[in-house]
Design a protein around this motif. Structure first.
Motif, PDB file in Angstrom:
ATOM      1  N   PRO A   1       0.796  -1.226   0.000  1.00 57.96           N
ATOM      2  CA  PRO A   1       0.000   0.000   0.000  1.00 57.96           C
ATOM      3  C   PRO A   1       0.826   1.273   0.000  1.00 57.96           C
ATOM      4  O   PRO A   1       0.338   2.336  -0.403  1.00 57.96           O
ATOM      5  CB  PRO A   1      -0.835  -0.125   1.284  1.00 57.96           C
ATOM      6  CG  PRO A   1      -0.084  -1.069   2.147  1.00 57.96           C
ATOM      7  CD  PRO A   1       0.595  -2.016   1.218  1.00 57.96           C
ATOM      8  N   ALA A   2       2.074   1.181   0.414  1.00 63.66           N
ATOM      9  CA  ALA A   2       2.922   2.372   0.426  1.00 63.66           C
ATOM     10  C   ALA A   2       3.219   2.872  -0.977  1.00 63.66           C
ATOM     11  O   ALA A   2       3.546   4.049  -1.178  1.00 63.66           O
ATOM     12  CB  ALA A   2       4.228   2.075   1.171  1.00 63.66           C
TER      13      ALA A   2
ATOM     14  N   ALA B   1      -3.812   2.361   0.978  1.00 60.97           N
ATOM     15  CA  ALA B   1      -2.720   3.263   0.600  1.00 60.97           C
ATOM     16  C   ALA B   1      -2.843   4.610   1.304  1.00 60.97           C
ATOM     17  O   ALA B   1      -1.855   5.153   1.811  1.00 60.97           O
ATOM     18  CB  ALA B   1      -2.710   3.450  -0.912  1.00 60.97           C
ATOM     19  N   VAL B   2      -4.051   5.152   1.341  1.00 64.39           N
ATOM     20  CA  VAL B   2      -4.262   6.450   2.000  1.00 64.39           C
ATOM     21  C   VAL B   2      -3.907   6.372   3.478  1.00 64.39           C
ATOM     22  O   VAL B   2      -3.185   7.228   4.020  1.00 64.39           O
ATOM     23  CB  VAL B   2      -5.729   6.913   1.819  1.00 64.39           C
ATOM     24  CG1 VAL B   2      -6.028   8.098   2.730  1.00 64.39           C
ATOM     25  CG2 VAL B   2      -5.989   7.290   0.364  1.00 64.39           C
ATOM     26  N   LEU B   3      -4.391   5.350   4.167  1.00 62.94           N
ATOM     27  CA  LEU B   3      -4.161   5.240   5.601  1.00 62.94           C
ATOM     28  C   LEU B   3      -2.704   4.894   5.925  1.00 62.94           C
ATOM     29  O   LEU B   3      -2.180   5.299   6.962  1.00 62.94           O
ATOM     30  CB  LEU B   3      -5.112   4.210   6.197  1.00 62.94           C
ATOM     31  CG  LEU B   3      -6.585   4.654   6.194  1.00 62.94           C
ATOM     32  CD1 LEU B   3      -7.514   3.474   6.452  1.00 62.94           C
ATOM     33  CD2 LEU B   3      -6.811   5.743   7.224  1.00 62.94           C
ATOM     34  N   THR B   4      -2.055   4.156   5.034  1.00 65.03           N
ATOM     35  CA  THR B   4      -0.633   3.850   5.217  1.00 65.03           C
ATOM     36  C   THR B   4       0.194   5.124   5.211  1.00 65.03           C
ATOM     37  O   THR B   4       1.154   5.278   5.987  1.00 65.03           O
ATOM     38  CB  THR B   4      -0.148   2.902   4.109  1.00 65.03           C
ATOM     39  OG1 THR B   4      -0.832   1.659   4.221  1.00 65.03           O
ATOM     40  CG2 THR B   4       1.354   2.642   4.213  1.00 65.03           C
ATOM     41  N   ARG B   5      -0.157   6.072   4.347  1.00 59.71           N
ATOM     42  CA  ARG B   5       0.612   7.308   4.188  1.00 59.71           C
ATOM     43  C   ARG B   5       0.159   8.427   5.114  1.00 59.71           C
ATOM     44  O   ARG B   5       0.787   9.490   5.156  1.00 59.71           O
ATOM     45  CB  ARG B   5       0.509   7.779   2.733  1.00 59.71           C
ATOM     46  CG  ARG B   5       1.058   6.778   1.730  1.00 59.71           C
ATOM     47  CD  ARG B   5       0.638   7.115   0.302  1.00 59.71           C
ATOM     48  NE  ARG B   5       0.837   5.972  -0.581  1.00 59.71           N
ATOM     49  CZ  ARG B   5       0.367   5.904  -1.818  1.00 59.71           C
ATOM     50  NH1 ARG B   5      -0.324   6.907  -2.320  1.00 59.71           N
ATOM     51  NH2 ARG B   5       0.586   4.824  -2.553  1.00 59.71           N
ATOM     52  N   ALA B   6      -0.924   8.200   5.860  1.00 59.47           N
ATOM     53  CA  ALA B   6      -1.519   9.287   6.641  1.00 59.47           C
ATOM     54  C   ALA B   6      -0.577   9.848   7.701  1.00 59.47           C
ATOM     55  O   ALA B   6      -0.435  11.069   7.853  1.00 59.47           O
ATOM     56  CB  ALA B   6      -2.824   8.811   7.282  1.00 59.47           C
ATOM     57  N   GLY B   7       0.044   8.974   8.473  1.00 58.77           N
ATOM     58  CA  GLY B   7       1.041   9.430   9.437  1.00 58.77           C
ATOM     59  C   GLY B   7       0.504   9.904  10.769  1.00 58.77           C
ATOM     60  O   GLY B   7       1.284  10.214  11.669  1.00 58.77           O
TER      61      GLY B   7
ATOM     62  N   GLY C   1       1.242  -2.312   8.970  1.00 62.07           N
ATOM     63  CA  GLY C   1       1.233  -2.810   7.604  1.00 62.07           C
ATOM     64  C   GLY C   1       0.190  -3.892   7.421  1.00 62.07           C
ATOM     65  O   GLY C   1      -0.567  -4.227   8.335  1.00 62.07           O
ATOM     66  N   PRO C   2       0.133  -4.473   6.224  1.00 62.24           N
ATOM     67  CA  PRO C   2      -0.894  -5.484   5.927  1.00 62.24           C
ATOM     68  C   PRO C   2      -0.598  -6.833   6.552  1.00 62.24           C
ATOM     69  O   PRO C   2       0.565  -7.217   6.735  1.00 62.24           O
ATOM     70  CB  PRO C   2      -0.864  -5.566   4.398  1.00 62.24           C
ATOM     71  CG  PRO C   2       0.521  -5.141   4.020  1.00 62.24           C
ATOM     72  CD  PRO C   2       0.945  -4.128   5.029  1.00 62.24           C
ATOM     73  N   LEU C   3      -1.679  -7.562   6.873  1.00 57.23           N
ATOM     74  CA  LEU C   3      -1.572  -8.896   7.455  1.00 57.23           C
ATOM     75  C   LEU C   3      -2.642  -9.773   6.836  1.00 57.23           C
ATOM     76  O   LEU C   3      -3.825  -9.436   6.864  1.00 57.23           O
ATOM     77  CB  LEU C   3      -1.788  -8.826   8.973  1.00 57.23           C
ATOM     78  CG  LEU C   3      -1.564 -10.143   9.720  1.00 57.23           C
ATOM     79  CD1 LEU C   3      -0.072 -10.321  10.021  1.00 57.23           C
ATOM     80  CD2 LEU C   3      -2.364 -10.168  11.023  1.00 57.23           C
ATOM     81  N   ASN C   4      -2.244 -10.919   6.277  1.00 60.43           N
ATOM     82  CA  ASN C   4      -3.194 -11.865   5.698  1.00 60.43           C
ATOM     83  C   ASN C   4      -3.851 -12.704   6.798  1.00 60.43           C
ATOM     84  O   ASN C   4      -3.183 -13.154   7.727  1.00 60.43           O
ATOM     85  CB  ASN C   4      -2.497 -12.797   4.713  1.00 60.43           C
ATOM     86  CG  ASN C   4      -2.003 -12.075   3.476  1.00 60.43           C
ATOM     87  OD1 ASN C   4      -2.495 -11.002   3.136  1.00 60.43           O
ATOM     88  ND2 ASN C   4      -1.032 -12.665   2.792  1.00 60.43           N
ATOM     89  N   ALA C   5      -5.157 -12.922   6.648  1.00 59.24           N
ATOM     90  CA  ALA C   5      -5.914 -13.696   7.642  1.00 59.24           C
ATOM     91  C   ALA C   5      -6.663 -14.808   6.939  1.00 59.24           C
ATOM     92  O   ALA C   5      -7.678 -14.577   6.291  1.00 59.24           O
ATOM     93  CB  ALA C   5      -6.893 -12.784   8.381  1.00 59.24           C
ATOM     94  N   CYS C   6      -6.175 -16.038   7.068  1.00 62.42           N
ATOM     95  CA  CYS C   6      -6.847 -17.181   6.447  1.00 62.42           C
ATOM     96  C   CYS C   6      -6.543 -18.446   7.229  1.00 62.42           C
ATOM     97  O   CYS C   6      -5.451 -18.624   7.758  1.00 62.42           O
ATOM     98  CB  CYS C   6      -6.423 -17.345   4.985  1.00 62.42           C
ATOM     99  SG  CYS C   6      -4.657 -17.581   4.721  1.00 62.42           S
ATOM    100  N   SER C   7      -7.514 -19.324   7.297  1.00 63.97           N
ATOM    101  CA  SER C   7      -7.300 -20.638   7.903  1.00 63.97           C
ATOM    102  C   SER C   7      -6.348 -21.447   7.032  1.00 63.97           C
ATOM    103  O   SER C   7      -6.152 -21.156   5.846  1.00 63.97           O
ATOM    104  CB  SER C   7      -8.631 -21.376   8.038  1.00 63.97           C
ATOM    105  OG  SER C   7      -9.551 -20.638   8.814  1.00 63.97           O
TER     106      SER C   7
END
Length: 313
Positions: free
Chosen positions: A124-125, A154-160, A229-235
């Motif tokens: 997203p960065a 992307a917006v929230l990653t860069r928000a700061g 940052g991003p995190l995948n969530a899956c069984s």
């Protein structure tokens, strides 16, 4: 105890998350448009998250340790949230989706066929943001759901203005009548009635998660973890459309009837002609333990069958 704000949280795994946050002893505030009240003892603020002025007025002087955003679908919504919660929250967790990896909706880095993708496959960065697209139009948003989520991240990653994390959920199943999408009910109803299930000739697998497990992971992400940052969530374990239909057939006592569709045609939910399974290695490295899809799927099917018997289509 932490002060935790949930935006949305009125149904399905968001509703369960709110209940579990309360049970864990946190001070919880829910913000939604008023269509559904949270459980007794939880603060309820009524505001439209798309209306920045109304959102600021509803929040007043409140501050939070964590915000969990269950209903952020566009970069415009993310930009409003970034302005409103900057300096008001220490941490911001957005519920995102496996759809960000869908190769049918974006040009993504090449991976070996069948390889579960890691989080940085969509960074997203570096993702381009276009706030001037018609995100307010429901038809446009429906057709660009995955891109809306990518750009919101992307917006929230860069928000700061706060530490930001996104939880990219796999396809969610379970919950019986709570499962409002109707995707599992599609299979239980059609197989029970002997109706066709439309599938691709070479239907490929994907990853899934039980709605209660997703609520548990969001609770952990909000209250017991500090990752960004991003995190995948899956069984654990892949599942394709025929595996899902077979799980239903086992309990219905009736074999599925399949009809193969031509390439590019619309098929039943979870029949995929492209592979975009996620890797959950990052979450495991932080000691979140996932279940296996094969362990909870029979129970999810049983719940769906019970719900359909009580509320027949």
């Amino acid at each position: 105890m932490q002060r935790i704000c949930v935006i949305g949280g009125s149904r399905y795994f968001g509703k369960l998350l709110v209940e579990r946050l309360q049970s864990a002893g946190h001070q919880v505030t829910v913000i939604n448009r008023g269509s559904s009240r949270p459980p007794e003892g939880i603060e309820h603020l009524v505001a439209d998250r798309d209306d920045e002025t109304a959102l600021l007025a509803a929040l007043g002087s409140r501050t939070f340790d964590v915000v969990v955003d269950q209903v952020c679908y566009t970069p415009v919504q993310a930009a409003i949230a970034a302005r409103v919660f900057a300096g008001r929250a220490h941490r911001y967790v957005m519920t995102s989706t496996i759809e960000v990896y869908d190769p049918a909706t974006a040009a993504l880095p090449a991976v070996s066929p069948g390889t579960p993708v890691p989080e940085m496959s969509v960074d997203p960065a570096t993702w381009r943001v276009a706030l001037d697209l018609p995100w307010h139009d429901e038809a446009y948003l429906g057709a660009h759901y995955a891109e809306g989520k990518r750009q919101a991240e992307a917006v929230l990653t860069r928000a700061g203005g706060f530490a930001f994390a996104s939880v990219r959920s796999a396809h969610v199943l379970g919950g019986g009548a709570e499962e409002f999408t109707g995707r599992l009910a599609h299979y239980t109803e059609r197989i029970r009635r002997g109706e066709e299930i439309t599938v691709h000739e070479k239907a490929l697998p994907s990853v899934f998660i039980h709605y209660a497990e997703l609520a548990d992971l969001l609770l952990w992400a909000a209250a017991d973890s500090s990752f960004t940052g991003p995190l995948n969530a899956c069984s654990d374990g892949l599942l394709d459309v025929r595996d899902l239909a077979a799980a239903v057939a086992d309990q219905v006592g009736r074999e599925p009837v399949y009809r193969v569709v031509t390439e590019g045609a619309t098929a039943s939910p979870f029949s995929f002609d492209r592979h975009y399974a996620m890797s959950n290695t990052r979450a495991k490295s932080m000691h979140f333990a996932f279940s296996r899809t094969s362990d909870w799927l029979p129970g999810a099917v049983a719940e769906a069958l019970t719900a359909s018997a009580v509320h027949p289509a």
